[in-house]
Scaffold this motif. Structure first.
Motif, PDB file in Angstrom:
ATOM      1  N   GLU A   1       8.484   3.436   7.677  1.00 25.12           N
ATOM      2  CA  GLU A   1       8.317   2.610   6.479  1.00 25.12           C
ATOM      3  C   GLU A   1       6.957   2.869   5.817  1.00 25.12           C
ATOM      4  OE1 GLU A   1       8.427  -2.172   5.565  1.00 25.12           O
ATOM      5  OE2 GLU A   1       7.634  -1.511   7.492  1.00 25.12           O
ATOM      6  N   LEU A   2       5.905   2.855   6.604  1.00 29.71           N
ATOM      7  CA  LEU A   2       4.561   3.044   6.049  1.00 29.71           C
ATOM      8  C   LEU A   2       4.346   4.456   5.523  1.00 29.71           C
ATOM      9  CD1 LEU A   2       2.479   1.039   8.662  1.00 29.71           C
ATOM     10  CD2 LEU A   2       2.824   0.460   6.242  1.00 29.71           C
ATOM     11  N   LEU A   3       4.800   5.459   6.262  1.00 26.69           N
ATOM     12  CA  LEU A   3       4.629   6.837   5.806  1.00 26.69           C
ATOM     13  C   LEU A   3       5.396   7.090   4.514  1.00 26.69           C
ATOM     14  CD1 LEU A   3       4.648   8.734   9.210  1.00 26.69           C
ATOM     15  CD2 LEU A   3       2.720   8.461   7.632  1.00 26.69           C
ATOM     16  N   ALA A   4       6.586   6.534   4.388  1.00 23.46           N
ATOM     17  CA  ALA A   4       7.355   6.686   3.145  1.00 23.46           C
ATOM     18  C   ALA A   4       6.643   6.000   1.984  1.00 23.46           C
ATOM     19  CB  ALA A   4       8.764   6.126   3.313  1.00 23.46           C
ATOM     20  N   LEU A   5       6.125   4.810   2.211  1.00 22.13           N
ATOM     21  CA  LEU A   5       5.409   4.071   1.171  1.00 22.13           C
ATOM     22  C   LEU A   5       4.198   4.849   0.677  1.00 22.13           C
ATOM     23  CD1 LEU A   5       4.696   1.363  -0.394  1.00 22.13           C
ATOM     24  CD2 LEU A   5       3.328   0.810   1.627  1.00 22.13           C
ATOM     25  N   VAL A   6       3.371   5.303   1.585  1.00 23.10           N
ATOM     26  CA  VAL A   6       2.118   5.958   1.221  1.00 23.10           C
ATOM     27  C   VAL A   6       2.346   7.364   0.670  1.00 23.10           C
ATOM     28  CG1 VAL A   6      -0.100   6.762   2.125  1.00 23.10           C
ATOM     29  CG2 VAL A   6       0.800   4.547   2.822  1.00 23.10           C
ATOM     30  N   ALA A   7       3.287   8.110   1.229  1.00 23.46           N
ATOM     31  CA  ALA A   7       3.525   9.488   0.792  1.00 23.46           C
ATOM     32  C   ALA A   7       3.927   9.565  -0.674  1.00 23.46           C
ATOM     33  CB  ALA A   7       4.601  10.131   1.665  1.00 23.46           C
ATOM     34  N   GLU A   8       4.662   8.598  -1.159  1.00 20.96           N
ATOM     35  CA  GLU A   8       5.163   8.614  -2.535  1.00 20.96           C
ATOM     36  C   GLU A   8       4.257   7.888  -3.518  1.00 20.96           C
ATOM     37  OE1 GLU A   8       7.743  10.482  -3.361  1.00 20.96           O
ATOM     38  OE2 GLU A   8       7.868  11.039  -1.244  1.00 20.96           O
ATOM     39  N   HIS A   9       3.212   7.247  -3.047  1.00 18.14           N
ATOM     40  CA  HIS A   9       2.339   6.468  -3.920  1.00 18.14           C
ATOM     41  C   HIS A   9       1.237   7.352  -4.504  1.00 18.14           C
ATOM     42  CE1 HIS A   9      -0.257   3.266  -5.352  1.00 18.14           C
ATOM     43  NE2 HIS A   9       0.743   2.426  -5.148  1.00 18.14           N
ATOM     44  N   PRO A  10       0.960   7.253  -5.815  1.00 23.03           N
ATOM     45  CA  PRO A  10      -0.077   8.108  -6.409  1.00 23.03           C
ATOM     46  C   PRO A  10      -1.494   7.816  -5.899  1.00 23.03           C
ATOM     47  CG  PRO A  10       0.712   6.492  -8.011  1.00 23.03           C
ATOM     48  CD  PRO A  10       1.599   6.381  -6.807  1.00 23.03           C
ATOM     49  N   HIS A  11      -1.695   6.653  -5.280  1.00 22.48           N
ATOM     50  CA  HIS A  11      -3.005   6.306  -4.735  1.00 22.48           C
ATOM     51  C   HIS A  11      -2.955   6.215  -3.213  1.00 22.48           C
ATOM     52  CE1 HIS A  11      -3.519   4.202  -8.854  1.00 22.48           C
ATOM     53  NE2 HIS A  11      -3.857   5.467  -8.937  1.00 22.48           N
ATOM     54  N   GLY A  12      -2.062   6.983  -2.601  1.00 26.55           N
ATOM     55  CA  GLY A  12      -1.898   6.932  -1.154  1.00 26.55           C
ATOM     56  C   GLY A  12      -2.216   8.267  -0.499  1.00 26.55           C
ATOM     57  N   LEU A  13      -2.756   8.195   0.705  1.00 20.90           N
ATOM     58  CA  LEU A  13      -3.064   9.379   1.504  1.00 20.90           C
ATOM     59  C   LEU A  13      -2.685   9.073   2.949  1.00 20.90           C
ATOM     60  CD1 LEU A  13      -4.442  12.175   1.903  1.00 20.90           C
ATOM     61  CD2 LEU A  13      -6.610  10.933   2.193  1.00 20.90           C
TER      62      LEU A  13
ATOM     63  N   ARG B   1      -9.120  -2.529  -4.182  1.00 23.40           N
ATOM     64  CA  ARG B   1      -8.581  -2.922  -2.873  1.00 23.40           C
ATOM     65  C   ARG B   1      -8.012  -1.694  -2.177  1.00 23.40           C
ATOM     66  NH1 ARG B   1      -6.226  -8.705  -3.514  1.00 23.40           N
ATOM     67  NH2 ARG B   1      -7.136  -9.354  -5.477  1.00 23.40           N
ATOM     68  N   TRP B   2      -8.107  -1.687  -0.861  1.00 23.24           N
ATOM     69  CA  TRP B   2      -7.419  -0.649  -0.098  1.00 23.24           C
ATOM     70  C   TRP B   2      -6.954  -1.219   1.226  1.00 23.24           C
ATOM     71  CZ3 TRP B   2     -12.621  -0.116  -1.464  1.00 23.24           C
ATOM     72  CH2 TRP B   2     -13.558  -0.180  -0.439  1.00 23.24           C
ATOM     73  N   ARG B   3      -5.887  -0.593   1.704  1.00 22.48           N
ATOM     74  CA  ARG B   3      -5.320  -0.944   3.007  1.00 22.48           C
ATOM     75  C   ARG B   3      -5.238   0.328   3.821  1.00 22.48           C
ATOM     76  NH1 ARG B   3      -0.150  -4.462   2.739  1.00 22.48           N
ATOM     77  NH2 ARG B   3      -0.790  -4.694   4.891  1.00 22.48           N
ATOM     78  N   THR B   4      -5.386   0.200   5.120  1.00 21.56           N
ATOM     79  CA  THR B   4      -5.259   1.361   5.991  1.00 21.56           C
ATOM     80  C   THR B   4      -4.440   0.991   7.218  1.00 21.56           C
ATOM     81  OG1 THR B   4      -7.217   0.989   7.405  1.00 21.56           O
ATOM     82  CG2 THR B   4      -7.583   2.114   5.283  1.00 21.56           C
ATOM     83  N   TRP B   5      -3.848   2.026   7.817  1.00 20.57           N
ATOM     84  CA  TRP B   5      -3.078   1.867   9.049  1.00 20.57           C
ATOM     85  C   TRP B   5      -3.432   3.016   9.976  1.00 20.57           C
ATOM     86  CZ3 TRP B   5      -1.179   1.465   4.117  1.00 20.57           C
ATOM     87  CH2 TRP B   5      -0.741   0.186   3.729  1.00 20.57           C
ATOM     88  N   HIS B   6      -3.789   2.678  11.211  1.00 14.75           N
ATOM     89  CA  HIS B   6      -4.147   3.655  12.235  1.00 14.75           C
ATOM     90  C   HIS B   6      -3.123   3.484  13.362  1.00 14.75           C
ATOM     91  CE1 HIS B   6      -8.349   4.128  10.580  1.00 14.75           C
ATOM     92  NE2 HIS B   6      -7.963   2.991  10.024  1.00 14.75           N
ATOM     93  N   ALA B   7      -2.338   4.508  13.594  1.00 19.42           N
ATOM     94  CA  ALA B   7      -1.232   4.398  14.546  1.00 19.42           C
ATOM     95  C   ALA B   7      -1.586   5.002  15.900  1.00 19.42           C
ATOM     96  CB  ALA B   7       0.000   5.100  13.981  1.00 19.42           C
ATOM     97  N   TYR B   8      -1.284   4.248  16.932  1.00 18.09           N
ATOM     98  CA  TYR B   8      -1.487   4.681  18.307  1.00 18.09           C
ATOM     99  C   TYR B   8      -0.161   4.512  19.056  1.00 18.09           C
ATOM    100  CZ  TYR B   8      -6.293   4.450  16.845  1.00 18.09           C
ATOM    101  OH  TYR B   8      -7.450   4.642  16.145  1.00 18.09           O
TER     102      TYR B   8
END
Length: 175
Positions: free
Chosen positions: A108-120, A144-151
């Motif tokens: 879900e998160l990778l799909a959201l960020v990959a397609e967003h013009p302000h996402g990396l 504003r920014w949000r980040t996700w670090h996956a372990y």
């Protein structure tokens, strides 16, 4: 933007993450430069960590969430600071997920960020769910920014959110 990072984790546990303001730019594996209504924002992936550089109105800000050798500032649950004429707010939480929940959340998160013009987002070798993702926006005069670090090996997802904006006097908001 989604990229495959050709490196291993430099910080492999959520407990290794630390938070810092004002650090110099660190070597990045991937960078996204953005202009958000007069603000220059640089999203930087550092191993399984991140750094954000913000320049606006002559002020600069650097936020780093990373495994920082010798750091005595662990990842806080929340920070609120006045930096010149700006308010800075940071919050972090660790989600504990089952393997199935983790896979679904990662997709879900990778799909959201990959397609967003302000996402990396960057994925790491070894697991399709080992990633760091960042998403920025400008809203109501704030950056504003949000980040996700996956372990995935620990079933932990570290989520952060940051808001930087001009300080509004308390009496102005009460009208």
């Amino acid at each position: 933007m989604l990229t495959s990072l050709q490196t291993s984790y430099s910080d492999t546990r959520a407990d290794d993450l630390a938070w810092a303001l004002g650090r110099e730019p660190l070597p990045a594996l991937a960078v996204l430069d953005l202009r958000l209504d007069g603000a220059a924002l640089q999203l930087r992936l550092l191993g399984a960590s991140h750094q954000v550089l913000l320049e606006e109105g002559g002020d600069t800000l650097s936020e780093t969430v990373a495994c920082i050798p010798g750091s005595s500032t662990p990842l806080p649950l929340g920070v609120s600071k006045r930096l010149g004429g700006r308010e800075y707010e940071f919050a972090a939480r660790v989600e504990l997920l089952t393997e199935c929940q983790f896979a679904g959340r990662a997709q879900e998160l990778l799909a959201l960020v990959a397609e967003h013009p302000h996402g990396l987002a960057g994925t790491f070798p070894g697991s399709p769910y080992a990633f760091t993702a960042m998403l920025a926006q400008r809203s109501e005069g704030q950056v504003r920014w949000r980040t996700w670090h996956a372990y995935p090996q620990e079933g932990q997802l570290v989520a952060t959110r940051t808001r930087v904006g001009v300080r509004v006097p308390a009496s102005a908001g009460a009208r």
